[in-house]
Design an enzyme around this catalytic site. Structure first.
Site, PDB file in Angstrom:
ATOM      1  N   ASP A  20      35.536  25.198  33.669  1.00 27.89           N
ATOM      2  CA  ASP A  20      35.475  25.361  35.119  1.00 27.89           C
ATOM      3  C   ASP A  20      36.362  26.562  35.464  1.00 27.89           C
ATOM      4  O   ASP A  20      37.191  26.977  34.645  1.00 27.89           O
ATOM      5  CB  ASP A  20      35.996  24.071  35.790  1.00 27.89           C
ATOM      6  CG  ASP A  20      36.212  24.255  37.273  1.00 27.89           C
ATOM      7  OD1 ASP A  20      35.260  24.692  37.958  1.00 27.89           O
ATOM      8  OD2 ASP A  20      37.334  23.994  37.757  1.00 27.89           O
ATOM      9  N   ASP A  22      37.679  27.740  39.282  1.00 25.27           N
ATOM     10  CA  ASP A  22      38.673  27.555  40.351  1.00 25.27           C
ATOM     11  C   ASP A  22      39.486  26.284  40.123  1.00 25.27           C
ATOM     12  O   ASP A  22      38.918  25.207  39.963  1.00 25.27           O
ATOM     13  CB  ASP A  22      37.977  27.467  41.717  1.00 25.27           C
ATOM     14  CG  ASP A  22      37.304  28.770  42.093  1.00 25.27           C
ATOM     15  OD1 ASP A  22      36.236  29.072  41.527  1.00 25.27           O
ATOM     16  OD2 ASP A  22      37.862  29.496  42.922  1.00 25.27           O
ATOM     17  N   ASP A 198      38.973  20.567  36.980  1.00 24.50           N
ATOM     18  CA  ASP A 198      40.029  19.994  37.824  1.00 24.50           C
ATOM     19  C   ASP A 198      39.522  19.132  38.972  1.00 24.50           C
ATOM     20  O   ASP A 198      40.316  18.511  39.667  1.00 24.50           O
ATOM     21  CB  ASP A 198      40.868  21.120  38.447  1.00 24.50           C
ATOM     22  CG  ASP A 198      40.083  21.870  39.508  1.00 24.50           C
ATOM     23  OD1 ASP A 198      38.984  22.351  39.173  1.00 24.50           O
ATOM     24  OD2 ASP A 198      40.529  21.934  40.666  1.00 24.50           O
TER      25      ASP A 198
HETATM   26 MG   LIG Z   1      37.504  23.652  39.902  1.00 29.69          MG
END
Ligand SMILES: [Mg+2]
Length: 262
Positions: A20, A22, A198
């Protein structure tokens, strides 16, 4: 001992990497266009990709063009808009599309509705819509209600909540499906998948990678089905740099032993 010590040793040459962006490779900023990946991390990602024969993909909610800009000079396999668009290792594009009349009707409706909420805006992603409220956090509930109302009326869409954003995307699209598709193809097929992310949108990816007996790493707080954990983006960076350093040492040792054998 750091948290990353609990992550098992990674066989770089046998791993299929899924990152991932961001909140994982790059810190979250007030505006998505301010986000950057540090140059040394991009360099490290290129090395990981080389060591894995190109089996490294970014898997993000962002469109692929933005991923290319953010990660340059790395430009390889990628899944954008949570997997609605996917570029395979040969450079071929795969996409899931909303019908043009539905996309146009939604764009008009959402843009009109969001004017009632200061600091909020709609991002059109072609196959999905993101309702951002980072600069209008007091409107979180109203934005969620707006999105909920839309998916109630359009069953072909689902909600994808994220950090200060809620997205409307085709029901058949998620990061797990994108990773599963990569894992059917060279150079990913046959490797052990590793996915690190995240946010809530990453949970589908974690589920898929757990099912394939891979390694799943959640960044930051919050419940997750991921098996391992890193605290924040800084820890992710340190972990990546350590992996690349180990790889360098391993190849020096290998060269030495080849040289000694001559
Ligand atoms: Mg993310």
């Amino acid at each position: 001992m750091t948290l990353s010590d609990s992550i098992p040793p990674i066989m770089l040459a046998d791993t299929a990497w899924f990152f991932d962006v961001d909140g994982t490779l790059a810190g979250i900023e007030t505006r998505p266009e301010w986000v950057t990946i540090p140059a040394n991390i991009k360099e490290a990602l290129c090395k990981l990709s080389d060591a894995a024969n190109g089996a490294l993909a970014l898997v993000s909610g962002r469109p692929i063009a933005e991923l290319d800009t953010l990660s340059a000079p790395l430009r390889g396999p990628a899944a954008g808009v949570h997997g609605a668009k996917r570029r395979d290792a040969r450079g071929d594009l795969h996409r899931v599309a909303l019908s043009a009349p539905l996309a146009a009707a939604l764009a008009q409706e959402l843009k009109q509705a969001i004017t009632a909420f200061d600091g909020c805006h709609v991002e059109e992603k072609g196959v999905a819509f993101a309702l951002h409220y980072r600069q209008g956090p007091q409107h979180q509930e109203s934005i969620l209600a707006l999105a909920q109302d839309v998916v109630t009326r359009y069953p072909e869409l689902v909600l994808q909540p994220g950090k200060c954003v809620v997205e409307l995307k085709p029901a058949c699209v998620d990061k797990g499906a994108a990773i599963a598709a990569f894992m059917q193809e060279a150079p990913f097929a046959g490797r052990t998948p590793l996915f690190i992310g995240d946010d809530l949108t990453d949970e589908a990816g974690f589920k898929q990678v757990n099912a394939l007996r891979g390694i799943t790493i959640k960044v930051g707080p919050g419940n997750s089905v991921a098996r391992y954990h890193l605290d924040d983006v800084d820890q992710v960076h340190q972990w990546i740099l350590t992996l690349v350093e180990k790889q360098k040492n391993q190849s020096i040792k290998t060269k030495k032993s080849v040289g000694e054998g001559l």
